[in-house]
Design an enzyme around this catalytic site. Structure first.
Site, PDB file in Angstrom:
ATOM      1  N   CYS A 284       0.769  -1.203  -0.050  1.00 16.66           N
ATOM      2  CA  CYS A 284      -0.093  -0.187   0.094  1.00 16.66           C
ATOM      3  C   CYS A 284       0.874   1.425   0.035  1.00 16.66           C
ATOM      4  CB  CYS A 284      -0.860   0.049   1.259  1.00 16.66           C
ATOM      5  SG  CYS A 284      -1.755  -1.380   1.500  1.00 16.66           S
TER       6      CYS A 284
HETATM    7  N1  SAJ Z   1       6.784   2.332   8.424  1.00 13.44           N
HETATM    8  C1  SAJ Z   1       7.712   2.890   8.972  1.00 13.44           C
HETATM    9  N2  SAJ Z   1       7.535   4.007   9.922  1.00 13.44           N
HETATM   10  C2  SAJ Z   1       6.273   4.386  10.303  1.00 13.44           C
HETATM   11  C3  SAJ Z   1       5.141   3.542   9.970  1.00 13.44           C
HETATM   12  C4  SAJ Z   1       5.225   2.669   8.991  1.00 13.44           C
HETATM   13  O1  SAJ Z   1       8.773   2.864   8.492  1.00 13.44           O
HETATM   14  O2  SAJ Z   1       6.285   5.213  11.487  1.00 13.44           O
HETATM   15  C5  SAJ Z   1       6.715   1.348   7.615  1.00 13.44           C
HETATM   16  C6  SAJ Z   1       6.338   0.035   7.977  1.00 13.44           C
HETATM   17  O3  SAJ Z   1       7.373  -0.821   8.527  1.00 13.44           O
HETATM   18  C7  SAJ Z   1       6.108  -0.713   6.629  1.00 13.44           C
HETATM   19  C8  SAJ Z   1       5.401   0.175   5.736  1.00 13.44           C
HETATM   20  O4  SAJ Z   1       5.738   1.647   6.555  1.00 13.44           O
HETATM   21  O5  SAJ Z   1       6.902  -1.164   6.270  1.00 13.44           O
HETATM   22  C9  SAJ Z   1       3.741   0.448   5.819  1.00 13.44           C
HETATM   23  O6  SAJ Z   1       3.290   0.561   7.060  1.00 13.44           O
HETATM   24  P1  SAJ Z   1       1.785   0.730   7.271  1.00 13.44           P
HETATM   25  O7  SAJ Z   1       1.412   0.049   8.539  1.00 13.44           O
HETATM   26  O8  SAJ Z   1       1.549   2.206   7.171  1.00 13.44           O
HETATM   27  O9  SAJ Z   1       1.084  -0.030   6.026  1.00 13.44           O
HETATM   28  P2  SAJ Z   1       0.214  -1.045   5.867  1.00 13.44           P
HETATM   29  O10 SAJ Z   1       0.229  -1.288   4.432  1.00 13.44           O
HETATM   30  O11 SAJ Z   1       0.309  -2.374   6.847  1.00 13.44           O
HETATM   31  O12 SAJ Z   1      -1.177  -0.642   6.375  1.00 13.44           O
HETATM   32  C10 SAJ Z   1      -1.681   0.479   5.665  1.00 13.44           C
HETATM   33  C11 SAJ Z   1      -2.302   1.169   6.944  1.00 13.44           C
HETATM   34  N3  SAJ Z   1      -1.810   1.197   7.999  1.00 13.44           N
HETATM   35  C12 SAJ Z   1      -2.215   2.257   8.929  1.00 13.44           C
HETATM   36  O13 SAJ Z   1      -3.172   3.031   8.715  1.00 13.44           O
HETATM   37  C13 SAJ Z   1      -1.436   2.293  10.199  1.00 13.44           C
HETATM   38  C14 SAJ Z   1      -3.383   1.676   6.125  1.00 13.44           C
HETATM   39  O14 SAJ Z   1      -2.534   2.896   5.609  1.00 13.44           O
HETATM   40  C15 SAJ Z   1      -4.448   1.239   5.098  1.00 13.44           C
HETATM   41  O15 SAJ Z   1      -5.464   0.837   5.567  1.00 13.44           O
HETATM   42  C16 SAJ Z   1      -3.431   0.046   4.455  1.00 13.44           C
HETATM   43  O16 SAJ Z   1      -2.152   0.581   4.448  1.00 13.44           O
HETATM   44  C17 SAJ Z   1      -4.043  -0.171   3.050  1.00 13.44           C
HETATM   45  O17 SAJ Z   1      -4.287  -1.529   2.637  1.00 13.44           O
HETATM   46  O18 SAJ Z   1      -4.012   0.879   2.390  1.00 13.44           O
END
Ligand code: SAJ
Length: 447
Positions: A284
């Site tokens: 995502c």
């Molecule tokens: N990450 C960081 N630093 C942060 C947060 C995340 O480095 O502060 C990294 C994570 O390790 C990962 C990537 O970014 O590699 C994405 O993490 P994420 O939790 O944002 O992504 P997803 O794909 O698991 O889930 C996200 C959802 N996350 C949250 O809202 C917390 C949301 O954006 C969407 O519902 C989902 O993608 C989607 O399906 O679009």
């Protein structure tokens, strides 16, 4: 081409659908039984809707029909019971579409960088639906996509049936907001945004979604709803890039970025926590913002933040490689002959998904430099991403102590990082997973 239904049928189409939604006798079709579709199917079946799944992967369809779960966020027993009661069934084809009152698309919308979004799944499914469309059906696209997909791509295909949108059938976009593994926010209590191609469609969409979701936010159009979702993920990508850039700067200033950020996040308002890491993975965040970039380019508009965020986030695996080299050199070890244990390869904490994981790129870079890499990940038993074909090694004191460097790439909760530090020669921690470790701090270097 079928005859457009007589006016009488058009007028009653919504009148037929709404009561069936309200008394849950409506049949709900879910196309795509993945991490979005299967939880969605279970939620609808739990409140009494009979669900017909359409899943192109025959193994997955067979698993569903045997009540076997394959999505972590779905409760095994719930699925088994719902299938046993005939509330959920999966087909690999579209023969059941005519029977469906509501058809929800949860199919992949892959995006390869700098190329136009790949919407062949959405297009193909819409064409199959159009062949079987009948008055009174509600079609909803949940997949993340560029603003305009529902109205510009799906609507014309569906109207080839001779039926008219918002009069004979209803068409909405309601973006999924599934956060894999999030125990607090589930499909049921996560506010849902809804945009439609017209007032009847909005009414039908609202009637449907409010059956199982506590809060539904109606918008003025499907395009607005598509933009909301892409903005949400762009917001995350840009803020992750901001803290990653801070990590790069702190490295030059010999400052601890984790200390700086932890202090910044003590501010009780006007800020929210994001943390640096070895890069941004999953299907995502690394990709979704580029839907917006692609659409904006078509309007001769440059989305600078998105481009810059992608550039910085994509730089992080190389930065981790360089920092690992620096640490090994300080230990008097040649990176080209170093033995390294990568601890955690999933794209994020407590996930079993290694797709687009930054750990893959870090491992490939270090291998290319000649290092000998093994990995341990309690959730990823085999790693088949990129050019890698590796198996997770048991995390033993012999394994840890035999390595020149332990490289923490994913901060899984169940690892005892104090124990790791006590057996490791040195640890490079790219997730601040060792923040609770008091002893052996001299063996730990942070991103
Ligand atoms: N990450 C960081 N630093 C942060 C947060 C995340 O480095 O502060 C990294 C994570 O390790 C990962 C990537 O970014 O590699 C994405 O993490 P994420 O939790 O944002 O992504 P997803 O794909 O698991 O889930 C996200 C959802 N996350 C949250 O809202 C917390 C949301 O954006 C969407 O519902 C989902 O993608 C989607 O399906 O679009």
């Amino acid at each position: 081409m079928s005859e457009a239904p007589r006016d009488k049928e058009r007028v009653t189409a919504l009148g037929t659908l709404l009561p069936r939604i309200d008394d849950h006798s409506a049949v709900v079709g879910v196309v795509g039984l993945g991490y979005v579709g299967l939880p969605f199917a279970v939620e609808k079946a739990k409140v009494g809707f009979r669900v017909l799944g359409v899943e192109q992967n025959p193994e997955r369809a067979a698993k569903v029909n045997h009540g076997e779960n394959y999505i972590r966020d779905v409760n095994d027993n719930e699925l088994r019971e719902l299938v046993a009661k005939g509330m959920i069934r999966a087909d690999t084809g579209f023969d059941g579409v005519a029977e469906m009152d509501v058809i929800v698309l949860c199919v992949p919308t892959p995006l390869t960088r700098n190329l136009p979004p790949e919407l062949s799944y959405v297009e193909g499914v819409t064409e199959e639906i159009a062949k079987r469309l009948r008055p009174g059906q509600l079609v909803s696209l949940e997949s993340t996509t560029y603003p305009g997909t529902t109205e510009e791509l799906m609507l014309p295909i569906l109207e080839r049936s001779g039926l008219e949108a918002d009069r004979d059938f209803y068409l909405v976009h309601s973006p999924e907001r599934v956060d894999p593994g999030n125990k607090r926010y589930t499909t049921k209590n996560t506010t849902k945004v809804l945009g439609a191609v017209g007032p009847n469609s909005l009414e039908a969409g609202r009637a449907f979604y409010t059956q199982t979701i506590e809060q539904v936010v109606p918008l003025s159009s499907a395009k607005a709803a598509e933009l909301v979702k892409v903005f949400e993920n762009t917001f995350r990508a840009v803020n992750i890039a901001l803290v990653n850039e801070l990590a790069l700067l702190c490295d030059r200033m010999d400052l601890n970025v984790w200390e700086v950020l932890e202090a910044a996040f003590t501010k009780p308002f006007g800020i929210m926590p994001f943390w640096p890491g070895p890069g941004v993975g999953g299907h995502c965040i690394p990709l979704d913002p580029h839907y917006l970039e692609w659409k904006a380019k078509g309007l001769n508009f440059n989305t600078h933040f998105i481009a810059l965020a992608g550039e910085i986030n994509r730089k992080m695996p190389e930065f981790v490689r360089d920092k690992a080299h620096r640490v090994l050199n300080e230990l008097g070890l040649a990176p080209s002959r170093a033995k390294i244990l990568a601890l955690g390869v999933a794209y994020k904490k407590d996930s079993e998904d290694a797709r687009e994981s930054p750990a893959v790129e870090v491992i490939e870079l270090l291998q290319r430099d000649g290092a000998e890499i093994v990995y341990h990940d309690p959730h990823v038993s085999a790693l088949r991403e990129g050019n890698l074909a590796m198996e997770s090694q048991p995390l033993t004191s012999e394994l840890v102590s035999s390595q020149d460097l332990v490289l923490i790439l994913t901060d899984h909760s169940e690892i005892d990082y104090g124990w790791v530090a006590s057996h490791a020669k040195h640890v490079l921690d790219t997730r601040n997973a060792t923040k609770g470790v008091q002893e052996h701090r001299e063996r730990i270097t942070l991103l």
